[in-house]
Design a protein around this motif. Structure first.
Motif, PDB file in Angstrom:
ATOM      1  N   LYS A   1       0.858  -1.183   0.000  1.00 39.34           N
ATOM      2  CA  LYS A   1       0.000   0.000   0.000  1.00 39.34           C
ATOM      3  C   LYS A   1       0.895   1.234   0.000  1.00 39.34           C
ATOM      4  N   PHE A   2       0.526   2.215  -0.818  1.00 37.77           N
ATOM      5  CA  PHE A   2       1.310   3.450  -0.854  1.00 37.77           C
ATOM      6  C   PHE A   2       0.388   4.657  -0.769  1.00 37.77           C
ATOM      7  N   SER A   3       0.984   5.767  -0.370  1.00 36.35           N
ATOM      8  CA  SER A   3       0.277   7.039  -0.321  1.00 36.35           C
ATOM      9  C   SER A   3       1.265   8.128  -0.726  1.00 36.35           C
TER      10      SER A   3
ATOM     11  N   HIS B   1      -2.729  10.642  -2.190  1.00 38.12           N
ATOM     12  CA  HIS B   1      -3.263   9.724  -3.203  1.00 38.12           C
ATOM     13  C   HIS B   1      -2.841   8.310  -2.838  1.00 38.12           C
ATOM     14  N   GLU B   2      -3.813   7.477  -2.490  1.00 40.93           N
ATOM     15  CA  GLU B   2      -3.508   6.128  -2.031  1.00 40.93           C
ATOM     16  C   GLU B   2      -3.693   5.112  -3.144  1.00 40.93           C
TER      17      GLU B   2
ATOM     18  N   TYR C   1      -2.346   0.688  -4.387  1.00 40.97           N
ATOM     19  CA  TYR C   1      -1.701  -0.585  -4.087  1.00 40.97           C
ATOM     20  C   TYR C   1      -0.879  -1.028  -5.285  1.00 40.97           C
TER      21      TYR C   1
ATOM     22  N   VAL D   1      -5.312   2.391  -7.854  1.00 42.42           N
ATOM     23  CA  VAL D   1      -5.396   3.622  -7.054  1.00 42.42           C
ATOM     24  C   VAL D   1      -6.824   3.777  -6.552  1.00 42.42           C
ATOM     25  N   ALA D   2      -6.960   4.543  -5.498  1.00 45.64           N
ATOM     26  CA  ALA D   2      -8.233   4.643  -4.787  1.00 45.64           C
ATOM     27  C   ALA D   2      -9.343   5.269  -5.631  1.00 45.64           C
TER      28      ALA D   2
ATOM     29  N   THR E   1       5.712  10.690   1.069  1.00 44.82           N
ATOM     30  CA  THR E   1       5.065   9.388   1.210  1.00 44.82           C
ATOM     31  C   THR E   1       5.181   8.927   2.660  1.00 44.82           C
ATOM     32  N   GLU E   2       4.529   7.822   2.966  1.00 39.86           N
ATOM     33  CA  GLU E   2       4.613   7.239   4.304  1.00 39.86           C
ATOM     34  C   GLU E   2       5.683   6.152   4.382  1.00 39.86           C
ATOM     35  N   ASN E   3       6.395   5.915   3.293  1.00 34.11           N
ATOM     36  CA  ASN E   3       7.424   4.884   3.227  1.00 34.11           C
ATOM     37  C   ASN E   3       8.776   5.505   3.589  1.00 34.11           C
TER      38      ASN E   3
END
Length: 176
Positions: free
Chosen positions: A34-36, A40-41, A43, A61-62, A107-109
């Motif tokens: 999962k990415f954001s 914008h989220e 997979y 994408v979402a 990003t959250e990564n």
């Protein structure tokens, strides 16, 4: 051709032979991530062959039904066909990494703190998961886990297993 003189048609060249496509079996090992990126989220789903090589990529994408969703779905299909037709993953990564367009941002990564685009993020993610550390470095991609392991080995002094024994000869040589 708008000229009035007609010339004989040149010989028609044959098409290159078709490349055999190595499809994945029905059941494969896969990696889901999962990415954001700037809110914008989405997979990334990566299917791998039995030897661990990347064989297919799906991107969701979402915002279902949006233009970007359709384009990323098509990019995933094209990547999968290319990989199954023998295109090295390094070639795909080289084309994606450092591409710049919106959405872009933080990003959250922790391994990919900033993405210049969704394709930049996907390229970096694939590099971190399917390339060696040396190949990652050639693209300017460094995992925090690798950096922390390197920093730990550099920062920590070598530990002695036993105390060195000093002799009178060693002390005399050290003073000269």
């Amino acid at each position: 051709n708008t000229s009035k003189t007609k010339t004989a048609p040149e010989e028609i060249k044959e098409a290159p032979p078709a490349v055999a496509r190595k499809k994945l079996p029905y059941d494969v090992k896969s990696l889901r991530h999962k990415f954001s990126i700037a809110g914008h989220e989405g997979y990334i789903h990566c299917g791998v062959y039995e030897d661990g090589k990347l064989g297919e990529v799906f991107i969701r994408v979402a915002k279902e039904g949006s233009t970007i969703s359709g384009l990323l779905d098509a990019v995933g299909v094209l990547m999968s066909v290319a990989l199954q037709s023998g295109v090295p993953v390094e070639t795909i990564i080289r084309k994606f990494v450092h591409s710049r367009f919106e959405p872009a941002g933080y990003t959250e990564n922790s391994d990919i703190p900033l993405a210049k685009s969704i394709l930049d993020y996907i390229g970096k993610f694939l590099a971190l998961n399917f390339l060696s550390p040396d190949d990652q470095a050639s693209f300017g991609i460094y995992s925090h886990q690798t950096q922390e392991a390197t920093a730990a080995t550099v920062a920590e002094p070598a530990k002695l297993t036993e105390q060195p024994k000093l002799s009178a000869a060693t002390l005399v040589n050290a003073s000269t």
